[in-house]
Design a protein around this motif. Structure first.
Motif, PDB file in Angstrom:
ATOM      1  N   ASP A 123      -2.069   0.838   1.456  1.00  0.00           N
ATOM      2  CA  ASP A 123      -1.388   1.662   2.453  1.00  0.00           C
ATOM      3  C   ASP A 123       0.121   1.475   2.313  1.00  0.00           C
ATOM      4  O   ASP A 123       0.595   0.383   1.998  1.00  0.00           O
ATOM      5  CB  ASP A 123      -1.790   1.246   3.869  1.00  0.00           C
ATOM      6  N   THR A 124       0.864   2.550   2.579  1.00  0.00           N
ATOM      7  CA  THR A 124       2.320   2.448   2.701  1.00  0.00           C
ATOM      8  C   THR A 124       2.652   2.438   4.181  1.00  0.00           C
ATOM      9  O   THR A 124       2.323   3.378   4.902  1.00  0.00           O
ATOM     10  CB  THR A 124       3.030   3.610   2.002  1.00  0.00           C
ATOM     11  N   VAL A 125       3.274   1.365   4.626  1.00  0.00           N
ATOM     12  CA  VAL A 125       3.595   1.180   6.044  1.00  0.00           C
ATOM     13  C   VAL A 125       5.112   1.158   6.199  1.00  0.00           C
ATOM     14  O   VAL A 125       5.802   0.431   5.480  1.00  0.00           O
ATOM     15  CB  VAL A 125       2.992  -0.130   6.578  1.00  0.00           C
ATOM     16  N   VAL A 134      -4.848 -11.107   3.436  1.00  0.00           N
ATOM     17  CA  VAL A 134      -3.870 -10.039   3.647  1.00  0.00           C
ATOM     18  C   VAL A 134      -2.865 -10.027   2.506  1.00  0.00           C
ATOM     19  O   VAL A 134      -2.330 -11.070   2.128  1.00  0.00           O
ATOM     20  CB  VAL A 134      -3.135 -10.223   4.991  1.00  0.00           C
ATOM     21  N   LYS A 135      -2.613  -8.847   1.959  1.00  0.00           N
ATOM     22  CA  LYS A 135      -1.623  -8.681   0.905  1.00  0.00           C
ATOM     23  C   LYS A 135      -0.520  -7.763   1.408  1.00  0.00           C
ATOM     24  O   LYS A 135      -0.790  -6.681   1.921  1.00  0.00           O
ATOM     25  CB  LYS A 135      -2.262  -8.087  -0.352  1.00  0.00           C
ATOM     26  N   LEU A 136       0.705  -8.215   1.241  1.00  0.00           N
ATOM     27  CA  LEU A 136       1.855  -7.474   1.750  1.00  0.00           C
ATOM     28  C   LEU A 136       2.992  -7.595   0.749  1.00  0.00           C
ATOM     29  O   LEU A 136       3.369  -8.698   0.363  1.00  0.00           O
ATOM     30  CB  LEU A 136       2.276  -8.038   3.105  1.00  0.00           C
ATOM     31  N   GLU A 137       3.511  -6.463   0.329  1.00  0.00           N
ATOM     32  CA  GLU A 137       4.624  -6.434  -0.614  1.00  0.00           C
ATOM     33  C   GLU A 137       5.664  -5.428  -0.143  1.00  0.00           C
ATOM     34  O   GLU A 137       5.344  -4.495   0.605  1.00  0.00           O
ATOM     35  CB  GLU A 137       4.141  -6.055  -2.014  1.00  0.00           C
ATOM     36  N   LEU A 138       6.894  -5.625  -0.597  1.00  0.00           N
ATOM     37  CA  LEU A 138       7.971  -4.715  -0.245  1.00  0.00           C
ATOM     38  C   LEU A 138       8.026  -3.575  -1.253  1.00  0.00           C
ATOM     39  O   LEU A 138       8.139  -3.802  -2.449  1.00  0.00           O
ATOM     40  CB  LEU A 138       9.307  -5.463  -0.223  1.00  0.00           C
ATOM     41  N   LYS A 139       7.921  -2.362  -0.763  1.00  0.00           N
ATOM     42  CA  LYS A 139       7.971  -1.183  -1.632  1.00  0.00           C
ATOM     43  C   LYS A 139       9.380  -0.632  -1.737  1.00  0.00           C
ATOM     44  O   LYS A 139       9.847  -0.255  -2.809  1.00  0.00           O
ATOM     45  CB  LYS A 139       7.029  -0.100  -1.108  1.00  0.00           C
ATOM     46  N   GLU A 140      10.071  -0.573  -0.593  1.00  0.00           N
ATOM     47  CA  GLU A 140      11.391   0.069  -0.563  1.00  0.00           C
ATOM     48  C   GLU A 140      12.192  -0.471   0.610  1.00  0.00           C
ATOM     49  O   GLU A 140      11.649  -0.696   1.689  1.00  0.00           O
ATOM     50  CB  GLU A 140      11.197   1.586  -0.420  1.00  0.00           C
ATOM     51  N   THR A 141      13.475  -0.700   0.384  1.00  0.00           N
ATOM     52  CA  THR A 141      14.340  -1.173   1.462  1.00  0.00           C
ATOM     53  C   THR A 141      15.369  -0.111   1.821  1.00  0.00           C
ATOM     54  O   THR A 141      15.659   0.783   1.033  1.00  0.00           O
ATOM     55  CB  THR A 141      15.085  -2.459   1.068  1.00  0.00           C
ATOM     56  N   TRP A 200      -2.575  -4.149   2.051  1.00  0.00           N
ATOM     57  CA  TRP A 200      -4.021  -4.005   1.938  1.00  0.00           C
ATOM     58  C   TRP A 200      -4.677  -5.341   2.259  1.00  0.00           C
ATOM     59  O   TRP A 200      -4.033  -6.379   2.305  1.00  0.00           O
ATOM     60  CB  TRP A 200      -4.437  -3.506   0.563  1.00  0.00           C
ATOM     61  N   ILE A 201      -5.989  -5.268   2.497  1.00  0.00           N
ATOM     62  CA  ILE A 201      -6.794  -6.453   2.785  1.00  0.00           C
ATOM     63  C   ILE A 201      -7.829  -6.567   1.673  1.00  0.00           C
ATOM     64  O   ILE A 201      -8.598  -5.640   1.434  1.00  0.00           O
ATOM     65  CB  ILE A 201      -7.501  -6.339   4.148  1.00  0.00           C
ATOM     66  N   GLU A 202      -7.856  -7.693   0.991  1.00  0.00           N
ATOM     67  CA  GLU A 202      -8.793  -7.854  -0.108  1.00  0.00           C
ATOM     68  C   GLU A 202     -10.240  -7.813   0.365  1.00  0.00           C
ATOM     69  O   GLU A 202     -11.135  -7.437  -0.392  1.00  0.00           O
ATOM     70  CB  GLU A 202      -8.514  -9.164  -0.856  1.00  0.00           C
ATOM     71  N   ASP A 203     -10.473  -8.184   1.629  1.00  0.00           N
ATOM     72  CA  ASP A 203     -11.830  -8.200   2.173  1.00  0.00           C
ATOM     73  C   ASP A 203     -12.242  -6.854   2.765  1.00  0.00           C
ATOM     74  O   ASP A 203     -13.352  -6.739   3.301  1.00  0.00           O
ATOM     75  CB  ASP A 203     -11.941  -9.264   3.271  1.00  0.00           C
ATOM     76  N   ASP A 204     -11.377  -5.857   2.696  1.00  0.00           N
ATOM     77  CA  ASP A 204     -11.686  -4.558   3.293  1.00  0.00           C
ATOM     78  C   ASP A 204     -12.978  -4.011   2.683  1.00  0.00           C
ATOM     79  O   ASP A 204     -13.088  -3.883   1.465  1.00  0.00           O
ATOM     80  CB  ASP A 204     -10.526  -3.583   3.029  1.00  0.00           C
ATOM     81  N   PRO A 205     -13.971  -3.680   3.524  1.00  0.00           N
ATOM     82  CA  PRO A 205     -15.237  -3.179   2.987  1.00  0.00           C
ATOM     83  C   PRO A 205     -15.111  -1.819   2.304  1.00  0.00           C
ATOM     84  O   PRO A 205     -15.941  -1.459   1.484  1.00  0.00           O
ATOM     85  CB  PRO A 205     -16.144  -3.092   4.216  1.00  0.00           C
ATOM     86  N   VAL A 206     -14.049  -1.081   2.652  1.00  0.00           N
ATOM     87  CA  VAL A 206     -13.808   0.209   2.013  1.00  0.00           C
ATOM     88  C   VAL A 206     -12.696   0.024   0.995  1.00  0.00           C
ATOM     89  O   VAL A 206     -11.539  -0.161   1.350  1.00  0.00           O
ATOM     90  CB  VAL A 206     -13.433   1.290   3.039  1.00  0.00           C
ATOM     91  N   LYS A 207     -13.052   0.065  -0.259  1.00  0.00           N
ATOM     92  CA  LYS A 207     -12.080  -0.172  -1.316  1.00  0.00           C
ATOM     93  C   LYS A 207     -11.282   1.095  -1.603  1.00  0.00           C
ATOM     94  O   LYS A 207     -11.758   2.209  -1.405  1.00  0.00           O
ATOM     95  CB  LYS A 207     -12.777  -0.651  -2.594  1.00  0.00           C
ATOM     96  N   GLY A 208     -10.066   0.909  -2.082  1.00  0.00           N
ATOM     97  CA  GLY A 208      -9.210   2.037  -2.431  1.00  0.00           C
ATOM     98  C   GLY A 208      -8.364   1.697  -3.630  1.00  0.00           C
ATOM     99  O   GLY A 208      -8.090   0.535  -3.910  1.00  0.00           O
ATOM    100  N   ALA A 209      -7.974   2.723  -4.355  1.00  0.00           N
ATOM    101  CA  ALA A 209      -7.168   2.500  -5.557  1.00  0.00           C
ATOM    102  C   ALA A 209      -5.735   2.123  -5.225  1.00  0.00           C
ATOM    103  O   ALA A 209      -5.059   1.481  -6.014  1.00  0.00           O
ATOM    104  CB  ALA A 209      -7.193   3.749  -6.434  1.00  0.00           C
ATOM    105  N   GLU A 245       5.951 -14.310   6.960  1.00  0.00           N
ATOM    106  CA  GLU A 245       5.718 -14.419   8.397  1.00  0.00           C
ATOM    107  C   GLU A 245       4.910 -13.243   8.914  1.00  0.00           C
ATOM    108  O   GLU A 245       4.020 -13.397   9.756  1.00  0.00           O
ATOM    109  CB  GLU A 245       7.060 -14.500   9.132  1.00  0.00           C
ATOM    110  N   THR A 246       5.217 -12.053   8.393  1.00  0.00           N
ATOM    111  CA  THR A 246       4.493 -10.855   8.822  1.00  0.00           C
ATOM    112  C   THR A 246       3.039 -10.921   8.382  1.00  0.00           C
ATOM    113  O   THR A 246       2.126 -10.633   9.170  1.00  0.00           O
ATOM    114  CB  THR A 246       5.163  -9.603   8.246  1.00  0.00           C
ATOM    115  N   ALA A 247       2.800 -11.282   7.126  1.00  0.00           N
ATOM    116  CA  ALA A 247       1.429 -11.371   6.618  1.00  0.00           C
ATOM    117  C   ALA A 247       0.621 -12.411   7.395  1.00  0.00           C
ATOM    118  O   ALA A 247      -0.564 -12.195   7.700  1.00  0.00           O
ATOM    119  CB  ALA A 247       1.447 -11.709   5.128  1.00  0.00           C
TER     120      ALA A 247
END
Length: 224
Positions: A68-70, A120-127, A56-65, A101-103
């Motif tokens: 995204d899962t990528v 930009v916020k990026l975390e690992l959900k599943e490997t 997710w992007i903290e500056d995204d004008p459209v907020k969401g709870a 590096e990706t972020a």
């Protein structure tokens, strides 16, 4: 104003208007957080095919709870939306990159055309499991590759006979070639598989991804 930045301004205006109608005066929710705690890999973790990311992007004008899962696809690519308010996105090849590096690359791309200073916020959900490989060389072997299953121990004696040897294989002088990951030095060890077959399993070494096994043929002296 023209070009990508002009398009982005129009998208932002539409996104803000849509968000205002949807929220009906409600305050923005706090920074997105997954209901399932994401995995916490080490800083040197490298992304691979099938890995799933929370983005997710903290500056995204459209907020969401929820973020995204990528998913990293079969080509090693991943697609990141520029904002929740549109289908505009950027696609990067992330295979082999760390999360940091990706972020950083996502931020660079966003700042170039869409944001002033994207957070930009990026975390690992599943490997996905990483399958290592062992390479077989030499004229005494019948195969050239063996896949190592994560969590499953594979030793050299069992591996050689799983891949297969021919009738001329010299099982007393099988070479295990391994690169030390710390020093990057190549180490070679001669393994007598016949001795292991007789019950002395001291040298029945557990294989590691990247090992090379050289199975030579026996030599014959036909001279007088």
């Amino acid at each position: 104003m023209s070009g990508p930045k002009a398009v982005w301004v129009l998208l932002l205006m539409g996104a803000w208007a849509g968000a205002a109608l949807a929220q009906s005066g409600a305050t923005n929710p706090p920074a997105p957080a997954s209901t399932n705690a994401p995995a916490r890999p080490g800083d040197d973790f490298r992304l691979g095919v099938g890995d799933k990311l929370l983005y997710w992007i903290e500056d995204d004008p459209v907020k969401g709870a929820e973020p995204d899962t990528v998913t990293v696809n079969a080509l090693g690519n991943a697609t990141f939306r520029v904002t929740r308010g549109s289908d505009l996105s950027i696609t990067l090849n992330v295979a082999g990159r760390t999360l940091a590096e990706t972020a950083a690359e996502i931020k660079r791309r966003l700042d170039a055309d869409y944001y002033h200073d994207a957070r930009v916020k990026l975390e690992l959900k599943e490997t996905t499991p990483r399958f290592g490989q062992v390479l077989f060389i030499g004229r005494g072997t019948r195969g050239n590759m063996l896949q190592l299953v994560p969590g499953e121990e594979k030793r050299i004696f069992e591996a050689v006979f799983q891949v297969g040897v021919n009738e001329w294989a010299n099982l007393r002088k099988v070479k295990l070639i391994r690169v030390d990951p710390a020093t990057q030095k190549t180490e070679t060890k001669i393994i007598d598989l016949e001795e292991i077959r007789r019950g002395n399993r001291a040298n029945n070494i557990i294989l590691q991804p990247g090992d090379i096994i050289d199975v030579p043929e026996r030599t014959f002296n036909f001279g007088g």
